[in-house]
Enzyme design. Structure first.
Site, PDB file in Angstrom:
ATOM      1  N   SER A 120       0.831  -1.195   0.000  1.00  0.00           N
ATOM      2  CA  SER A 120       0.000   0.000   0.000  1.00  0.00           C
ATOM      3  C   SER A 120       0.877   1.262   0.000  1.00  0.00           C
ATOM      4  CB  SER A 120      -0.960  -0.047   1.192  1.00  0.00           C
ATOM      5  OG  SER A 120      -2.001   0.889   1.039  1.00  0.00           O
ATOM      6  N   ASP A 200     -10.132  -4.253  -5.298  1.00  0.00           N
ATOM      7  CA  ASP A 200      -9.602  -3.292  -4.326  1.00  0.00           C
ATOM      8  C   ASP A 200     -10.466  -2.035  -4.319  1.00  0.00           C
ATOM      9  OD1 ASP A 200      -8.008  -1.422  -2.856  1.00  0.00           O
ATOM     10  OD2 ASP A 200      -6.218  -2.580  -3.345  1.00  0.00           O
ATOM     11  N   HIS A 232      -8.462  -4.584  -0.810  1.00  0.00           N
ATOM     12  CA  HIS A 232      -7.236  -4.026  -0.259  1.00  0.00           C
ATOM     13  C   HIS A 232      -6.768  -4.858   0.924  1.00  0.00           C
ATOM     14  CE1 HIS A 232      -4.493  -0.700  -0.591  1.00  0.00           C
ATOM     15  NE2 HIS A 232      -4.549  -0.436   0.699  1.00  0.00           N
TER      16      HIS A 232
END
Length: 256
Positions: A120, A200, A232
């Site tokens: 991320s 996501d 995610h």
């Protein structure tokens, strides 16, 4: 294989800020290459002990498993957006690279061989560090942000990206571009392996798709690996162990 762990090693000190720390996981082999792990958390939260939500219960930990595979692992803290604005976070990751290059001999690893692995926000910083300075041989990026201006809600002052920059993304286009790894892609950059979940909802998969296309257009070796149905932080991923294993195999394949 017995892994030795050194917690809370100070790698940099910026005046007016807390000391910057990393944890070292050292395999019992001489001159091991290094995985530099950069945690996620939207640049707002997270610590060097976080490998990702879906790995919290792993024993041995993912860090220990990477070390058991023959790497030294350095998992780093960096200044969060509530502490300092960009480019402080990039400076911190680059400082960690410099520390690893300068301290390998004292800890038995080879700091000239570094694979940056991030998730991320950490994938953003790992990619940016690899593209803007020396010392990183390859990048593993999990569901990263590579073009801040292409994220949803560029006018929202409370978005993660806006908090990182200190202003709404749309109001600082030059800074947003400079903070995006995609703007720094160049021929001769290190190889990348980019992973992203097709479902996501926090970082669109188009971020990794566009980054992979830019790297490919520049002649940089790149693998784009979509994970069907994953949200995610790998929520809903059918097999996170397979993602981890393939990422580790990529790191093995590029080390010299």
């Amino acid at each position: 294989m017995s892994v030795r762990v050194l917690e809370g090693v100070e790698y940099a000190a910026e005046a007016g800020y807390r000391p910057l720390l990393l944890d070292l996981y050292l395999p019992p082999v001489d001159r091991a290459p290094v995985v530099l792990f950069v945690h996620g958390g939207g640049w707002r939260r997270g610590t060097r002990r976080d490998f990702g939500h879906e790995f919290a219960g792993w024993r041995p930990s993912p860090f220990e498993r990477i070390a058991e595979a023959g790497f030294a692992v350095a998992s780093v803290d960096y200044r969060l957006s509530g502490e300092a604005r960009y480019p402080a976070q990039l400076h911190d990751v680059r400082a960690a690279v410099a520390w690893l290059r300068g301290h390998g001999a004292g800890h038995g690893f080879d700091g000239s061989r570094i694979v940056a692995w991030g998730e991320s926000a950490g994938a953003h910083l790992a990619a940016l560090a690899a593209l803007t300075g020396p010392g990183i041989e390859a990048v593993v990026g999990w569901y990263g942000v590579y073009d801040l201006s292409a994220m949803p809600d560029p006018h929202d002052p409370g978005s993660r990206e806006s908090l990182l920059l200190g202003a709404p993304v749309a109001d600082v286009p030059d800074l947003a571009a400079e903070a995006g790894p995609i703007a720094h892609v160049h021929a001769g950059a290190p190889p990348f392996q980019l992973w992203h979940g097709t479902a996501d909802r926090s970082v669109p998969m188009a971020q990794s798709e566009r980054m992979a296309a830019a790297l490919d257009a520049a002649g940089v070796p790149v693998e784009f690996r979509p994970v069907e149905g994953a949200d995610h932080i790998w929520r809903g991923a059918p097999d996170v162990a397979a993602v981890f294993a393939a990422s580790l195999d990529f790191a093995r394949g590029v080390r010299t």
